[in-house]
Design an enzyme around this catalytic site. Structure first.
Site, PDB file in Angstrom:
ATOM      1  CG  HIS A  56      -0.372   6.291   4.459  1.00 57.44           C
ATOM      2  ND1 HIS A  56      -1.757   6.328   4.525  1.00 57.44           N
ATOM      3  CD2 HIS A  56       0.077   7.171   5.382  1.00 57.44           C
ATOM      4  CE1 HIS A  56      -2.104   7.196   5.465  1.00 57.44           C
ATOM      5  NE2 HIS A  56      -1.024   7.724   5.996  1.00 57.44           N
ATOM      6  CG  ASN A  71      -1.795   1.244   1.322  1.00 56.81           C
ATOM      7  OD1 ASN A  71      -2.474   1.582   0.364  1.00 56.81           O
ATOM      8  ND2 ASN A  71      -1.742   1.943   2.442  1.00 56.81           N
ATOM      9  CG  ASP A 114      -2.531   3.266   6.680  1.00 56.08           C
ATOM     10  OD1 ASP A 114      -3.213   4.243   6.995  1.00 56.08           O
ATOM     11  OD2 ASP A 114      -2.626   2.668   5.586  1.00 56.08           O
TER      12      ASP A 114
HETATM   13  C1  GRF Z   1      -2.728   9.124  -2.847  1.00 54.71           C
HETATM   14  O1  GRF Z   1      -2.425  10.272  -2.112  1.00 54.71           O
HETATM   15  C2  GRF Z   1      -2.335   7.928  -2.049  1.00 54.71           C
HETATM   16  O2  GRF Z   1      -1.191   8.125  -1.248  1.00 54.71           O
HETATM   17  C3  GRF Z   1      -3.510   7.741  -1.169  1.00 54.71           C
HETATM   18  O3  GRF Z   1      -4.633   8.073  -1.968  1.00 54.71           O
HETATM   19  C4  GRF Z   1      -4.224   8.922  -3.008  1.00 54.71           C
HETATM   20  C5  GRF Z   1      -4.537   8.234  -4.310  1.00 54.71           C
HETATM   21  O4  GRF Z   1      -4.256   9.013  -5.358  1.00 54.71           O
HETATM   22  N1  GRF Z   1      -3.564   6.395  -0.688  1.00 54.71           N
HETATM   23  P1  GRF Z   1      -4.399   8.397  -6.843  1.00 54.71           P
HETATM   24  O5  GRF Z   1      -5.788   7.816  -6.971  1.00 54.71           O
HETATM   25  O6  GRF Z   1      -3.345   7.350  -7.013  1.00 54.71           O
HETATM   26  O7  GRF Z   1      -4.174   9.595  -7.736  1.00 54.71           O
END
Ligand code: GRF
Length: 194
Positions: A101, A99, A142
């Site tokens: 984050h 994942n 997370d």
């Molecule tokens: C990103 O900020 C990611 O870190 C978080 O959600 C957002 C997703 O953005 N988990 P995208 O859909 O990849 O543009």
């Protein structure tokens, strides 16, 4: 060649980073499937533009598992995926789910810390640094082992929006690196099994 499934909920800019890195040959794997829990996610459009199988699945772990199996998925990448994976799926794909984050875990993560909420909290707490983290997914939120992190300085003129944009640039950089590290790890594990 390994098969990757990317799970999304939003715009898919991290998915786009993976697509671009596969196209450039930096990631030697197939993106075999994109799963979204939001049928309006622009990420689905990005997948379709790149002839990648897509499926909309909401609250149906059995169907997710079936889709992953039918596509012989080796690695699952959560890229802005907002639903929590059920324990059955996490256990079935132990050490094969990662994942991204948008904070320096263990700061600003866990329940309620997603998207802009993360950056608002960083700004409100006048943090000097922020950044992004790629980690293995375990049964917590997370909380899995960290694979890679990169930090940036928070400017005193930053807003949550400007910070989010700068952190996203880091996400798009470290996610492909993390994918390659994990694919190498999986390859090593598979070899030792042969
Ligand atoms: C990103 O900020 C990611 O870190 C978080 O959600 C957002 C997703 O953005 N988990 P995208 O859909 O990849 O543009």
């Amino acid at each position: 060649m390994f098969n990757i499934a990317v799970m999304v909920s939003g715009s898919g800019s991290n998915l786009q980073a993976i697509i671009d890195n596969v196209k450039s040959g930096n990631i030697k794997a197939n993106i075999s499937l994109v799963i979204s829990d939001n049928d309006k996610a622009y990420a689905l459009e990005r997948a379709k533009q790149n002839n990648i199988n897509t499926v909309f699945i909401k609250n149906d772990t059995n169907l997710i598992i079936e889709s992953l199996k039918n596509n012989n998925i080796d690695l699952i990448v959560l890229a802005g995926y907002l639903s929590i994976l059920e324990e059955e799926l996490v256990k079935k794909y132990e050490n094969r789910i990662i994942n991204i984050h948008p904070s320096l875990i263990p700061k600003y993560c866990g329940k309620g810390y997603y998207g802009l909420n993360v950056h608002k909290a960083v700004i409100e707490n006048k943090e000097k640094f922020s950044g992004a983290t790629v980690h293995y997914v375990d049964c917590g939120i997370d909380t899995g082992d960290i694979i890679i992190q990169e930090k940036l300085e928070v400017n005193n003129y930053d807003t949550a929006d400007t910070l989010q944009k700068r952190v996203l640039e880091i996400e798009h950089k470290i996610l492909p690196i993390a994918i390659n590290l994990v694919l190498k790890e999986i390859g090593g594990r598979d070899e030792s099994h042969n």
